[in-house]
Design a protein around this motif. Structure first.
Motif, PDB file in Angstrom:
ATOM      1  N   ALA A  18      -9.988   1.714 -14.026  1.00 15.80           N
ATOM      2  CA  ALA A  18      -9.077   1.009 -15.078  1.00 15.80           C
ATOM      3  C   ALA A  18      -8.256   0.179 -14.218  1.00 15.80           C
ATOM      4  CB  ALA A  18      -8.871   1.901 -15.974  1.00 15.80           C
ATOM      5  N   GLU A  19      -7.363   1.049 -13.462  1.00 18.57           N
ATOM      6  CA  GLU A  19      -6.131   0.530 -12.885  1.00 18.57           C
ATOM      7  C   GLU A  19      -6.427  -0.454 -11.891  1.00 18.57           C
ATOM      8  OE1 GLU A  19      -1.957   0.156 -12.372  1.00 18.57           O
ATOM      9  OE2 GLU A  19      -2.873   1.256 -13.859  1.00 18.57           O
ATOM     10  N   TYR A  22      -9.929  -3.211 -13.276  1.00 15.83           N
ATOM     11  CA  TYR A  22      -9.767  -3.866 -14.507  1.00 15.83           C
ATOM     12  C   TYR A  22      -8.323  -4.441 -14.733  1.00 15.83           C
ATOM     13  CZ  TYR A  22     -14.293  -2.265 -15.889  1.00 15.83           C
ATOM     14  OH  TYR A  22     -15.506  -1.966 -15.953  1.00 15.83           O
ATOM     15  N   GLY A  23      -7.360  -3.837 -13.816  1.00 14.20           N
ATOM     16  CA  GLY A  23      -6.025  -4.298 -14.083  1.00 14.20           C
ATOM     17  C   GLY A  23      -5.256  -3.898 -15.153  1.00 14.20           C
ATOM     18  N   ASP A  24      -5.858  -3.293 -16.343  1.00  6.92           N
ATOM     19  CA  ASP A  24      -5.296  -2.646 -17.323  1.00  6.92           C
ATOM     20  C   ASP A  24      -6.199  -1.585 -17.970  1.00  6.92           C
ATOM     21  OD1 ASP A  24      -4.478  -2.250 -20.030  1.00  6.92           O
ATOM     22  OD2 ASP A  24      -4.365  -4.392 -20.518  1.00  6.92           O
ATOM     23  N   VAL A  25      -5.372  -0.346 -18.062  1.00  8.32           N
ATOM     24  CA  VAL A  25      -6.259   0.816 -18.379  1.00  8.32           C
ATOM     25  C   VAL A  25      -6.941   0.642 -19.793  1.00  8.32           C
ATOM     26  CG1 VAL A  25      -4.867   2.323 -16.846  1.00  8.32           C
ATOM     27  CG2 VAL A  25      -4.039   1.955 -19.240  1.00  8.32           C
ATOM     28  N   ALA A  26      -6.468  -0.301 -20.673  1.00  7.26           N
ATOM     29  CA  ALA A  26      -6.963  -0.528 -21.974  1.00  7.26           C
ATOM     30  C   ALA A  26      -8.290  -1.179 -21.894  1.00  7.26           C
ATOM     31  CB  ALA A  26      -5.902  -1.092 -22.965  1.00  7.26           C
ATOM     32  N   LEU A  27      -8.743  -1.933 -20.822  1.00  2.00           N
ATOM     33  CA  LEU A  27      -9.808  -2.598 -20.670  1.00  2.00           C
ATOM     34  C   LEU A  27     -11.052  -1.864 -20.249  1.00  2.00           C
ATOM     35  CD1 LEU A  27      -8.422  -5.898 -19.014  1.00  2.00           C
ATOM     36  CD2 LEU A  27      -8.974  -5.382 -21.331  1.00  2.00           C
ATOM     37  N   ARG A  28     -10.801  -0.478 -19.840  1.00  2.00           N
ATOM     38  CA  ARG A  28     -11.992   0.352 -19.382  1.00  2.00           C
ATOM     39  C   ARG A  28     -11.891   1.556 -20.228  1.00  2.00           C
ATOM     40  NH1 ARG A  28     -14.734   4.091 -17.193  1.00  2.00           N
ATOM     41  NH2 ARG A  28     -16.550   3.788 -15.450  1.00  2.00           N
TER      42      ARG A  28
END
Length: 96
Positions: A18-19, A22-28
């Protein structure tokens, strides 16, 4: 108050991806968090989670034996299931 003790831990799989990817934990989306600790630290790491208010998850349905050769039963803490691992692969598999 006694000094806090550090516990060696590595974030695995989804939470790491996610980090890092994806670069943003909300995206995974994730339904659990996998953490790897040294095998000798498993009881202590589990005790920390339980002391924080976690509850040991019980086997579900017809699952009579948990995969304790791979990780102990997950601890549920604030609606998050946390799996503590001491290895990345199943110790009983042929891959190492």
């Amino acid at each position: 108050m006694p000094p806090q003790r550090r516990h060696p831990v590595i974030v695995l799989k989804g939470a790491y991806l996610a980090e890092a990817v994806y670069g943003d934990v909300a995206l995974r989306p994730m339904c659990d968090t996998d953490l790897m600790v040294p095998r000798a630290e498993l009881p202590r790491a589990q005790a920390v989670l339980l002391d924080m208010g976690g509850v040991q998850q019980q086997p579900a349905g017809n699952e009579l034996l948990w995969r304790e050769h791979h990780h102990p039963r997950p601890v549920v803490l604030r609606d998050l299931s946390i799996e503590l691992h001491w290895t990345i692969t199943d110790p009983l598999s042929q891959s190492r």
